[in-house]
Write a protein that holds these residues in place. Structure first.
Motif, mmCIF file in Angstrom:
data_model
loop_
_atom_site.group_PDB
_atom_site.id
_atom_site.type_symbol
_atom_site.label_atom_id
_atom_site.label_comp_id
_atom_site.label_asym_id
_atom_site.label_seq_id
_atom_site.Cartn_x
_atom_site.Cartn_y
_atom_site.Cartn_z
ATOM 1 N N SER A 89 35.353 27.053 44.014
ATOM 2 C CA SER A 89 35.230 28.469 44.352
ATOM 3 C C SER A 89 35.488 29.278 43.088
ATOM 4 O O SER A 89 36.136 28.797 42.168
ATOM 5 N N CYS A 90 34.973 30.543 43.073
ATOM 6 C CA CYS A 90 35.059 31.339 41.841
ATOM 7 C C CYS A 90 36.342 32.148 41.765
ATOM 8 O O CYS A 90 36.803 32.490 40.692
ATOM 9 N N GLY A 91 36.910 32.503 42.913
ATOM 10 C CA GLY A 91 38.141 33.288 42.924
ATOM 11 C C GLY A 91 37.917 34.785 42.843
ATOM 12 O O GLY A 91 38.874 35.550 42.990
ATOM 13 N N GLY A 92 36.670 35.220 42.611
ATOM 14 C CA GLY A 92 36.451 36.652 42.406
ATOM 15 C C GLY A 92 35.489 37.313 43.365
ATOM 16 O O GLY A 92 35.432 38.539 43.439
ATOM 17 N N CYS A 93 34.721 36.541 44.138
ATOM 18 C CA CYS A 93 33.710 37.144 45.018
ATOM 19 C C CYS A 93 34.354 37.621 46.328
ATOM 20 O O CYS A 93 35.544 37.386 46.559
ATOM 21 N N GLY A 94 33.552 38.245 47.177
ATOM 22 C CA GLY A 94 34.069 38.762 48.448
ATOM 23 C C GLY A 94 34.794 37.711 49.278
ATOM 24 O O GLY A 94 35.970 37.865 49.597
ATOM 25 N N PRO A 95 34.110 36.599 49.640
ATOM 26 C CA PRO A 95 34.796 35.584 50.441
ATOM 27 C C PRO A 95 36.045 35.026 49.756
ATOM 28 O O PRO A 95 37.077 34.822 50.403
ATOM 29 N N CYS A 96 35.981 34.807 48.439
ATOM 30 C CA CYS A 96 37.139 34.245 47.737
ATOM 31 C C CYS A 96 38.345 35.182 47.790
ATOM 32 O O CYS A 96 39.478 34.730 47.906
ATOM 33 N N THR A 97 38.071 36.504 47.695
ATOM 34 C CA THR A 97 39.200 37.434 47.654
ATOM 35 C C THR A 97 39.671 37.836 49.052
ATOM 36 O O THR A 97 40.622 38.578 49.186
ATOM 37 N N LEU A 103 33.565 29.695 51.461
ATOM 38 C CA LEU A 103 32.306 30.427 51.608
ATOM 39 C C LEU A 103 31.912 31.109 50.299
ATOM 40 O O LEU A 103 31.065 32.001 50.287
ATOM 41 N N CYS A 104 32.524 30.707 49.190
ATOM 42 C CA CYS A 104 32.280 31.313 47.870
ATOM 43 C C CYS A 104 30.796 31.552 47.642
ATOM 44 O O CYS A 104 29.949 30.704 47.928
ATOM 45 N N GLU A 105 30.504 32.759 47.108
ATOM 46 C CA GLU A 105 29.109 33.178 46.921
ATOM 47 C C GLU A 105 28.484 32.671 45.628
ATOM 48 O O GLU A 105 27.412 33.134 45.243
ATOM 49 N N LYS A 106 29.150 31.752 44.920
ATOM 50 C CA LYS A 106 28.584 31.227 43.667
ATOM 51 C C LYS A 106 28.136 29.779 43.891
ATOM 52 O O LYS A 106 28.874 28.838 43.563
HETATM 53 ZN ZN ZN Z 1 33.864 33.002 45.059
#
Ligand code: ZN
Ligand code: ZN
Length: 366
Positions: A89-97, A103-106
């Motif tokens: 996961s990226c940690g910065g997108c909507g689902p991550c935050t 569900l990370c968007e990357k």
């Molecule tokens: Zn993410």
């Protein structure tokens, strides 16, 4: 560094053990010596050409191991730590935050085959390999992964038991505990008693649902489902009308259904057995873009729910809870596992494809 990986050169070909050149950890990367890796159907689908991935490449996404080295930016683990590899996961997108890293968007973190900066993770004779499959590529004696894909694990959980928590276990358990969340006296029907389905059964047995109904066609798997907490079982091979069998077992209609079979006929038959207000979570992914028929009017008038579930919507905290439940004897996933030495990956894959073994786990000699 040189490391030995089971390389998939092209679809439908056997794995070939190769010494590949793995990059050194930079920034927030972690080098993990793999001690165990589960085999999941997504790995098999790549080998069978059903899921595209850059080949030649290395798959495997249920890794566990020991941290060997870390990049300068890594703060959560250090060399010597035992770790479970988890969904990237990226940690910065909507689902991550908002607490939904699964569900990370990357999607590039799962499928790009390269590092975040586009450089190769590993090469074979100078040629870049498709790596970091679902963030990992754990069919290798070492994996170079991002820090967010690594979760510190308790020392006393054997690596071969730990490994499947990162995909199969969290997928089944999370579908029940995070997504469907059965309430008192409800019923949970689990379609398919493989690793994901049986993890869902174990999870359902931890809820106030009083009916946990497992559906499969293999008597041994249904017997194991009972041992793990199913109150009822349905053998699909002996049932002409699955809808009626589910309704009967659930006492009218099923409040919750976890679909893990990826079989459209099973899905449609079970959908018709949902109670008013009932919910089905879709977990098993059929290949080839298959579509199911949705009878819209009964779905509306019955206020039914249908939703896709990715990696059980699990978080690191949820995985920590599952590992602790295992340590307490309340999540006995070790009953699903059979180990194979890494060298026997072809046999392990064959046994997973045929369904002979519920969860094959590869073990690696240090
Ligand atoms: Zn993410
Ligand atoms: Zn998987």
């Amino acid at each position: 560094m040189l490391t030995t990986a089971a390389v998939c050169h092209a679809p439908h070909q056997s794995f070939k053990f190769e010494d590949i050149e793995l990059a050194e950890p930079q920034g927030t990367e972690v080098l993990v010596r793999i001690t165990a890796s589960g085999i999941c159907h997504t790995d098999i689908s790549v080998q069978q050409g059903k899921i595209p991935f850059s080949l030649p490449g290395v798959v495997g996404h249920e890794g566990a191991g020991i941290v060997e080295a870390v990049g300068r930016g890594v703060t959560s683990v250090r060399p010597g730590d035992k770790v479970l590899l988890i969904s990237p996961s990226c940690g910065g997108c909507g689902p991550c935050t908002t607490g939904h890293p699964a569900l990370c968007e990357k999607p590039a973190l799962r499928w790009s085959g390269v590092r975040n900066d586009g450089s190769p993770v590993a090469t074979l004779q100078g040629q870049a390999l498709g790596m970091r499959f679902l963030g990992q590529s754990s069919f290798s004696t070492h994996a170079l992964v991002e820090e967010r894909t690594v979760l510190a694990a308790p020392e006393d959980i054997p690596a071969e038991t730990l490994a499947p928590f990162g995909c199969g276990v969290v997928t089944g358990a999370g579908a029940v505990l995070n997504v469907l969340q059965p309430r008192s006296n409800q019923s949970v029907v689990v379609l398919g008693a493989g690793a994901v389905g049986l993890s869902a059964v174990i999870a359902a047995a931890l809820t106030p649902a009083t009916k946990v109904i497992a559906v499969d066609m293999v008597p041994e798997r249904l017997a194991l489902a009972r041992e793990l907490g199913a109150t009822d079982t349905i053998n699909g091979a002996e049932t002409g009308d699955l809808t009626a069998a589910i309704k009967e077992a659930a006492g009218g209609g099923a409040d919750h259904i976890v679909e893990t079979t990826a079989n459209i006929k099973v899905l449609e038959a079970a959908l018709a057995a949902l109670s008013r207000g009932g919910s089905m979570g879709l977990v098993g992914a059929p290949g080839g873009g298959e579509a199911a028929t949705l009878p819209v009017v009964p779905f509306i008038s019955g206020a039914k729910n249908l939703r896709g579930v990715v990696m059980g919507d699990g978080t690191p905290a949820f995985l920590q809870a599952l590992m602790e439940l295992y340590r307490q004897g309340r999540f006995p996933v070790d009953k699903l596992i059979r180990t194979y030495p890494f060298e026997q990956i072809e046999q392990a894959m064959a046994d997973a494809s045929s369904g002979k073994v519920i969860k094959p786990v590869l073990t690696f000699n240090p």
